[in-house]
Write a protein that holds these residues in place. Sequence first.
Motif, mmCIF file in Angstrom:
data_model
loop_
_atom_site.group_PDB
_atom_site.id
_atom_site.type_symbol
_atom_site.label_atom_id
_atom_site.label_comp_id
_atom_site.label_asym_id
_atom_site.label_seq_id
_atom_site.Cartn_x
_atom_site.Cartn_y
_atom_site.Cartn_z
ATOM 1 N N MET A 28 0.836 -1.195 0.000
ATOM 2 C CA MET A 28 0.000 0.000 0.000
ATOM 3 C C MET A 28 0.878 1.256 0.000
ATOM 4 N N PRO A 29 0.527 2.272 -0.774
ATOM 5 C CA PRO A 29 1.367 3.461 -0.883
ATOM 6 C C PRO A 29 1.291 4.389 0.319
ATOM 7 N N VAL A 30 0.326 4.184 1.213
ATOM 8 C CA VAL A 30 0.155 5.106 2.345
ATOM 9 C C VAL A 30 -0.080 4.297 3.614
ATOM 10 N N TRP A 31 0.666 4.629 4.656
ATOM 11 C CA TRP A 31 0.392 4.093 5.991
ATOM 12 C C TRP A 31 -0.350 5.200 6.753
ATOM 13 N N ARG A 32 -1.636 5.043 7.018
ATOM 14 C CA ARG A 32 -2.400 6.072 7.714
ATOM 15 C C ARG A 32 -1.895 6.272 9.139
ATOM 16 N N ASP A 33 -2.201 7.418 9.728
ATOM 17 C CA ASP A 33 -1.632 7.797 11.012
ATOM 18 C C ASP A 33 -1.859 6.756 12.106
ATOM 19 N N GLU A 34 -3.021 6.104 12.098
ATOM 20 C CA GLU A 34 -3.289 5.153 13.176
ATOM 21 C C GLU A 34 -2.541 3.835 12.984
ATOM 22 N N GLY A 35 -1.928 3.643 11.820
ATOM 23 C CA GLY A 35 -1.177 2.420 11.572
ATOM 24 C C GLY A 35 -2.067 1.222 11.313
ATOM 25 N N MET A 36 -1.458 0.103 10.989
ATOM 26 C CA MET A 36 -2.206 -1.113 10.661
ATOM 27 C C MET A 36 -1.885 -2.260 11.604
ATOM 28 N N ASP A 37 -0.881 -2.103 12.439
ATOM 29 C CA ASP A 37 -0.344 -3.246 13.161
ATOM 30 C C ASP A 37 -1.296 -3.785 14.217
ATOM 31 N N ASN A 38 -2.292 -3.000 14.607
ATOM 32 C CA ASN A 38 -3.248 -3.479 15.614
ATOM 33 C C ASN A 38 -4.380 -4.284 14.979
ATOM 34 N N ARG A 39 -4.330 -4.489 13.661
ATOM 35 C CA ARG A 39 -5.346 -5.287 12.976
ATOM 36 C C ARG A 39 -4.672 -6.534 12.409
ATOM 37 N N PRO A 40 -5.163 -7.721 12.707
ATOM 38 C CA PRO A 40 -4.502 -8.940 12.235
ATOM 39 C C PRO A 40 -4.314 -8.935 10.723
ATOM 40 N N THR A 97 -1.260 12.935 7.003
ATOM 41 C CA THR A 97 -2.185 13.378 8.041
ATOM 42 C C THR A 97 -3.604 13.238 7.515
ATOM 43 N N LEU A 98 -4.577 13.434 8.385
ATOM 44 C CA LEU A 98 -5.970 13.268 7.977
ATOM 45 C C LEU A 98 -6.400 14.274 6.920
ATOM 46 N N ASP A 99 -5.683 15.414 6.822
ATOM 47 C CA ASP A 99 -6.039 16.379 5.778
ATOM 48 C C ASP A 99 -5.276 16.112 4.476
ATOM 49 N N GLY A 100 -4.495 15.003 4.445
ATOM 50 C CA GLY A 100 -3.831 14.609 3.209
ATOM 51 C C GLY A 100 -2.459 15.212 3.001
ATOM 52 N N SER A 101 -1.965 16.036 3.926
ATOM 53 C CA SER A 101 -0.642 16.648 3.750
ATOM 54 C C SER A 101 0.456 15.684 4.184
ATOM 55 N N ASN A 102 1.636 15.807 3.547
ATOM 56 C CA ASN A 102 2.748 14.926 3.866
ATOM 57 C C ASN A 102 3.381 15.299 5.201
ATOM 58 N N VAL A 103 3.951 14.315 5.872
ATOM 59 C CA VAL A 103 4.711 14.537 7.100
ATOM 60 C C VAL A 103 6.150 14.117 6.812
ATOM 61 N N ILE A 104 7.044 15.093 6.700
ATOM 62 C CA ILE A 104 8.433 14.819 6.334
ATOM 63 C C ILE A 104 9.285 14.821 7.598
ATOM 64 N N ASP A 105 9.995 13.704 7.840
ATOM 65 C CA ASP A 105 10.759 13.539 9.067
ATOM 66 C C ASP A 105 12.268 13.518 8.838
#
Length: 382
Positions: A164-176, A274-282
């Motif tokens: 998947m091209p996007v990992w949403r903020d809440e992540g996926m690891d808590n879902r089997p 982020t939820l508004d679709g903007s990138n978060v650059i770290d």
Amino acid sequence: MPRYLAAALALVLAGGIAPPPAAATDHWDGPAVMAEPAADITDFFAVSLPGKRLALIMNVYPGATADTRFSDAVEYRVRLRPISGFSTQPLRAQVNDALEYLLRCRADAATAQTMRCALLRNGQKVTEVAAPVNLATGAGDPRLRVFAGNRADQSFTDLARVRMPVWRDEGMDNRPGLNSLAGKNVLSMVFLLDAAQLESKLWAAVSETHTTGSKPVQIDRMGRIEMTVFLIRDDKLKDLWNAEDSFRVDPEHEKLYRPELQSGLSRLDNFEKTLDGSNVIDWTTPHPLMDLLLDDFLILNLERTATMDSQQAGYLSVEKSLVLGQPVQSMGGRLPNEDVIKSMMTLLINGPRRDEPNRGVGVHAPAKPAVAEFPYVQPASR
């Protein structure tokens, strides 16, 4: 394809390596390597064990079956060189090129195969082992014990999620998630060394496959995971990368790898939205990990240990400490049961200062996790 690599693969084909099974997992490497499964390295693990022991595991042939054999046209190698320290600008391991331990293995062509391995120190033989293939106890002496045989694949991930091209903020690891590699097998080589014979604290470790003959040519290599999946994405560069010497990258090729690595690293940094679709650059540009990753080997700290059945997080921990300017206190290396996709994605998407949200894909261990007893990796799935 580079001419020297095409020639190497022609030599391998002449040696009688079988074509890949139709349903094989290929671990998504370069096209030239994927075409030759017997020389395709799927995984490489390095673990500092209690009692001054070093375990190295090299897996090849994705999608192996119960009848899959090691090729007598391939030489399997693991190379170890000591690290004396790290430079800061650029951030890079200072590898001592004056000392190398080499594990060099070949399987014979007999019906009941034997894997013959030599441990060399700067080209001088330390010991030699003949291990019957699929003998669970392995063979060897206190300096080197070897197992070779058909075992369960230690890789694990959810392919649908990891692509998947996007990992949403809440992540996926808590879902089997669904382990896409459950039930798959590989050909595995396990090496147990007496670490007391190794002179240094920090080591660089890389696995390789080569053609046999008077002029061996490197076919594949592996230090860190998925370098030719997430970061080196151009197929022609993948083949070039796989044929590179991890300890002496060709300067002309380095000019090609740097922009490709930066592109891959920036792409992962952009995965977070982020939820508004903007990138978060770290991460800054050029990426601080660029030179560490260009030297593609595992970094292992022998002053720290783990048991082989542990799931502790250590993969890329040395690299993370270096970016943060902290002393190296973790083992590093790579454990078979560690969720390295989570470790890698969390670091490269979040940056070095945020462990949450973690970027795992809901699959936390192999279908058959490694165990504490030699040969560590479990029998093949049938």
